[in-house]
Design a protein around this motif. Structure first.
Motif, PDB file in Angstrom:
ATOM      1  N   GLU A  17       4.901   8.809   1.138  1.00 48.80           N
ATOM      2  CA  GLU A  17       5.046   7.727   2.121  1.00 48.80           C
ATOM      3  C   GLU A  17       4.118   7.917   3.321  1.00 48.80           C
ATOM      4  O   GLU A  17       4.357   7.375   4.394  1.00 48.80           O
ATOM      5  CB  GLU A  17       6.500   7.654   2.587  1.00 48.80           C
ATOM      6  CG  GLU A  17       7.463   7.309   1.460  1.00 48.80           C
ATOM      7  CD  GLU A  17       8.911   7.535   1.841  1.00 48.80           C
ATOM      8  OE1 GLU A  17       9.393   6.888   2.789  1.00 48.80           O
ATOM      9  OE2 GLU A  17       9.570   8.383   1.192  1.00 48.80           O
ATOM     10  N   ALA A  68      -7.011   0.392   3.323  1.00 48.61           N
ATOM     11  CA  ALA A  68      -6.487  -0.312   2.154  1.00 48.61           C
ATOM     12  C   ALA A  68      -7.475  -1.408   1.776  1.00 48.61           C
ATOM     13  O   ALA A  68      -8.142  -1.978   2.656  1.00 48.61           O
ATOM     14  CB  ALA A  68      -5.119  -0.918   2.443  1.00 48.61           C
ATOM     15  N   ALA A  77      -5.095   3.740   0.364  1.00 46.00           N
ATOM     16  CA  ALA A  77      -3.925   3.249  -0.362  1.00 46.00           C
ATOM     17  C   ALA A  77      -3.937   3.718  -1.813  1.00 46.00           C
ATOM     18  O   ALA A  77      -4.999   3.897  -2.430  1.00 46.00           O
ATOM     19  CB  ALA A  77      -3.895   1.726  -0.315  1.00 46.00           C
ATOM     20  N   GLN A  83      -0.484   0.176  -4.271  1.00 43.04           N
ATOM     21  CA  GLN A  83      -0.406  -0.439  -2.944  1.00 43.04           C
ATOM     22  C   GLN A  83      -1.538  -1.435  -2.750  1.00 43.04           C
ATOM     23  O   GLN A  83      -1.323  -2.546  -2.246  1.00 43.04           O
ATOM     24  CB  GLN A  83      -0.433   0.645  -1.866  1.00 43.04           C
ATOM     25  CG  GLN A  83       0.807   1.524  -1.853  1.00 43.04           C
ATOM     26  CD  GLN A  83       0.668   2.734  -0.945  1.00 43.04           C
ATOM     27  OE1 GLN A  83      -0.408   3.346  -0.872  1.00 43.04           O
ATOM     28  NE2 GLN A  83       1.737   3.115  -0.281  1.00 43.04           N
ATOM     29  N   ASP A  84      -2.743  -1.057  -3.157  1.00 44.93           N
ATOM     30  CA  ASP A  84      -3.867  -1.994  -3.081  1.00 44.93           C
ATOM     31  C   ASP A  84      -3.586  -3.240  -3.914  1.00 44.93           C
ATOM     32  O   ASP A  84      -3.889  -4.371  -3.494  1.00 44.93           O
ATOM     33  CB  ASP A  84      -5.147  -1.326  -3.595  1.00 44.93           C
ATOM     34  CG  ASP A  84      -5.959  -0.683  -2.474  1.00 44.93           C
ATOM     35  OD1 ASP A  84      -5.749  -1.027  -1.298  1.00 44.93           O
ATOM     36  OD2 ASP A  84      -6.817   0.166  -2.788  1.00 44.93           O
ATOM     37  N   LEU A 142      -1.066  -5.450  -2.020  1.00 45.97           N
ATOM     38  CA  LEU A 142      -1.680  -6.048  -0.837  1.00 45.97           C
ATOM     39  C   LEU A 142      -2.663  -7.146  -1.236  1.00 45.97           C
ATOM     40  O   LEU A 142      -2.756  -8.189  -0.580  1.00 45.97           O
ATOM     41  CB  LEU A 142      -2.386  -4.976  -0.012  1.00 45.97           C
ATOM     42  CG  LEU A 142      -1.469  -3.980   0.703  1.00 45.97           C
ATOM     43  CD1 LEU A 142      -2.277  -2.838   1.292  1.00 45.97           C
ATOM     44  CD2 LEU A 142      -0.650  -4.674   1.797  1.00 45.97           C
ATOM     45  N   GLN A 161       6.929  -3.252   3.724  1.00 47.70           N
ATOM     46  CA  GLN A 161       7.020  -1.790   3.723  1.00 47.70           C
ATOM     47  C   GLN A 161       6.903  -1.275   2.299  1.00 47.70           C
ATOM     48  O   GLN A 161       7.471  -1.852   1.366  1.00 47.70           O
ATOM     49  CB  GLN A 161       8.353  -1.322   4.327  1.00 47.70           C
ATOM     50  CG  GLN A 161       8.567   0.186   4.280  1.00 47.70           C
ATOM     51  CD  GLN A 161       9.974   0.594   4.653  1.00 47.70           C
ATOM     52  OE1 GLN A 161      10.821  -0.250   4.959  1.00 47.70           O
ATOM     53  NE2 GLN A 161      10.254   1.882   4.618  1.00 47.70           N
ATOM     54  N   PHE A 162       6.164  -0.187   2.131  1.00 48.16           N
ATOM     55  CA  PHE A 162       6.094   0.512   0.854  1.00 48.16           C
ATOM     56  C   PHE A 162       6.898   1.803   0.947  1.00 48.16           C
ATOM     57  O   PHE A 162       6.810   2.527   1.939  1.00 48.16           O
ATOM     58  CB  PHE A 162       4.655   0.889   0.501  1.00 48.16           C
ATOM     59  CG  PHE A 162       3.727  -0.274   0.288  1.00 48.16           C
ATOM     60  CD1 PHE A 162       3.866  -1.103  -0.816  1.00 48.16           C
ATOM     61  CD2 PHE A 162       2.706  -0.530   1.183  1.00 48.16           C
ATOM     62  CE1 PHE A 162       3.006  -2.170  -1.021  1.00 48.16           C
ATOM     63  CE2 PHE A 162       1.836  -1.594   0.997  1.00 48.16           C
ATOM     64  CZ  PHE A 162       1.991  -2.421  -0.108  1.00 48.16           C
ATOM     65  N   ALA A 209       6.741   4.782  -1.471  1.00 46.93           N
ATOM     66  CA  ALA A 209       6.057   5.259  -2.676  1.00 46.93           C
ATOM     67  C   ALA A 209       6.639   6.578  -3.157  1.00 46.93           C
ATOM     68  O   ALA A 209       7.118   7.396  -2.371  1.00 46.93           O
ATOM     69  CB  ALA A 209       4.567   5.408  -2.397  1.00 46.93           C
ATOM     70  N   LEU A 263       6.923   2.738  -6.924  1.00 47.84           N
ATOM     71  CA  LEU A 263       7.131   2.465  -5.498  1.00 47.84           C
ATOM     72  C   LEU A 263       8.044   1.270  -5.328  1.00 47.84           C
ATOM     73  O   LEU A 263       8.169   0.416  -6.215  1.00 47.84           O
ATOM     74  CB  LEU A 263       5.803   2.255  -4.766  1.00 47.84           C
ATOM     75  CG  LEU A 263       4.868   1.090  -5.124  1.00 47.84           C
ATOM     76  CD1 LEU A 263       5.386  -0.262  -4.663  1.00 47.84           C
ATOM     77  CD2 LEU A 263       3.494   1.330  -4.501  1.00 47.84           C
ATOM     78  N   LEU A 304       8.736  -2.069  -3.007  1.00 48.03           N
ATOM     79  CA  LEU A 304       8.118  -3.026  -2.097  1.00 48.03           C
ATOM     80  C   LEU A 304       9.234  -3.739  -1.356  1.00 48.03           C
ATOM     81  O   LEU A 304      10.101  -4.373  -1.976  1.00 48.03           O
ATOM     82  CB  LEU A 304       7.262  -4.032  -2.869  1.00 48.03           C
ATOM     83  CG  LEU A 304       6.678  -5.190  -2.051  1.00 48.03           C
ATOM     84  CD1 LEU A 304       5.665  -4.678  -1.028  1.00 48.03           C
ATOM     85  CD2 LEU A 304       6.044  -6.230  -2.970  1.00 48.03           C
ATOM     86  N   TYR A 349       3.987   2.455 -11.767  1.00 48.58           N
ATOM     87  CA  TYR A 349       2.532   2.433 -11.715  1.00 48.58           C
ATOM     88  C   TYR A 349       1.906   2.049 -13.051  1.00 48.58           C
ATOM     89  O   TYR A 349       0.813   1.476 -13.089  1.00 48.58           O
ATOM     90  CB  TYR A 349       1.989   3.794 -11.263  1.00 48.58           C
ATOM     91  CG  TYR A 349       2.440   4.199  -9.871  1.00 48.58           C
ATOM     92  CD1 TYR A 349       2.710   3.251  -8.891  1.00 48.58           C
ATOM     93  CD2 TYR A 349       2.594   5.539  -9.538  1.00 48.58           C
ATOM     94  CE1 TYR A 349       3.123   3.612  -7.618  1.00 48.58           C
ATOM     95  CE2 TYR A 349       3.000   5.927  -8.265  1.00 48.58           C
ATOM     96  CZ  TYR A 349       3.270   4.957  -7.312  1.00 48.58           C
ATOM     97  OH  TYR A 349       3.681   5.331  -6.052  1.00 48.58           O
TER      98      TYR A 349
END
Length: 241
Positions: free
Chosen positions: A101, A107, A141, A145-146, A149, A199-200, A202, A207, A209, A221
Motif C-alpha cells: 500500500e 502513475a 503504480a 493500478q495503472d 486509473l 483508494q487502492f 493492494a 487489490l 478498489l 492481477y
C-alpha cells in the motif's frame, strides 16, 4: 547525494554523511536498498543514534513547502551508539521492504500531483538530532493500478490530486496506518457533481478498489475479464439514481 556536513553546531571539521539509494524508482511491494556512509571529521565523535526512515508528505502538512516534519511510512532499526574515529569512513547498508500500500508518486507514466516520498537519514550526536537530507525516490503504480486509473480516465473522470492521509479509511482492509486518496471530478455522463474519492488497497496477488462510499471491488492481477465494465456497473449501481 553528495557528502554533507551535519550538525553544523559542531563547527569546522564536523563529520559528514551521504545516503545513496540503489535505485531511484520502485513499485509497491519492492525492496528499496542503498548505503549510508559516515566520514569522520577532525576529532573522534560519539554517534548516539543513526536512523533511517521512509517518509511521506501527509495531507495536514501540504501547506508546508518543505520537509520539516513528514510522516513516517517505514522505519529501519536504529544503529548506535558507536564511536566514529577522526577521518574514519564507515558504511551501513540499508534495506526497506516497502508495503503493497505504498503511496504512489507516478502513475500512467506521469507524476502524481500530491505524491512525494523520501528516505530520511537521522543522526544524533551530543543529544542533538540532525534530520539530514531527504533522498526522494519514485514509486510507480502496479500494472493493475495503472489499468484501473486508465479505465477511470477513459470513462471521462478528470484527475485532480492525491492526498496521503493518516489512520484507517472506513471499510478498508488496510495493513498499514495510512492511505493514499485519489480525487477525480465526475464526468458529465454520470450526471453527478463534485469529486469521486478513489483508494487502492493492494496485496501481493490482488487489490481492492474503493470508489467513494461504495462497497469495494476486488481485482486479481491475473484476471483477464472486462474490468472497465465492472467499474462502470459498480458506479451506476452505487451512485446513479
Amino acid at each position: 547525494m553528495a557528502f554533507r556536513k551535519f550538525l553544523s553546531a559542531l563547527g569546522v571539521g564536523a563529520p559528514e554523511v551521504e545516503t545513496t539509494l540503489s535505485t531511484a524508482a520502485v513499485r509497491p511491494g519492492d525492496r528499496l536498498e542503498g548505503r549510508v556512509t559516515l566520514r569522520g571529521g577532525g576529532a573522534d565523535t560519539t554517534i548516539q543514534r543513526l536512523g533511517l526512515e521512509v517518509v511521506g508528505r501527509f495531507e495536514d502538512l501540504e501547506s508546508d513547502s518543505g520537509w520539516k516534519n513528514p510522516g513516517v511510512l517505514v522505519a529501519s532499526h536504529p544503529v548506535g551508539p558507536f564511536t566514529l574515529r577522526a577521518g574514519e569512513t564507515a558504511h551501513w547498508d540499508l534495506g526497506f521492504d516497502l508495503p503493497w500500500e505504498m503511496p504512489l508518486t507516478h502513475a500512467l507514466s506521469m507524476p502524481v500531483n500530491g505524491g512525494r516520498v523520501a528516505v530520511r537519514t537521522e543522526v544524533a550526536i551530543d543529544n542533538a538530532v540532525d534530520r539530514g537530507d531527504f533522498d526522494e525516490f519514485r514509486v510507480h503504480a502496479l500494472p493493475a493500478q495503472d489499468r484501473l486509473l486508465r479505465i477511470l480516465r477513459e470513462r471521462g473522470f478528470r484527475y485532480d490530486e492525491a492526498e496521503l492521509k493518516r489512520g484507517y479509511a472506513e471499510g478498508a482492509d488496510q495493513a498499514v496506518d495510512f492511505w493514499q486518496e485519489f480525487e477525480f471530478w465526475w464526468p458529465a455522463a454520470y450526471e453527478l457533481t463534485g469529486q469521486l474519492e478513489v483508494q487502492f488497497v493492494a496485496r501481493e496477488h490482488d487489490l481492492d478498489l474503493h470508489l467513494g462510499t461504495a462497497a469495494r471491488l476486488t481485482f486479481a492481477y491475473d484476471d483477464t475479464g472486462d474490468w472497465s465494465a465492472r467499474v462502470h456497473e459498480h458506479l451506476v449501481a452505487s451512485f446513479v439514481r
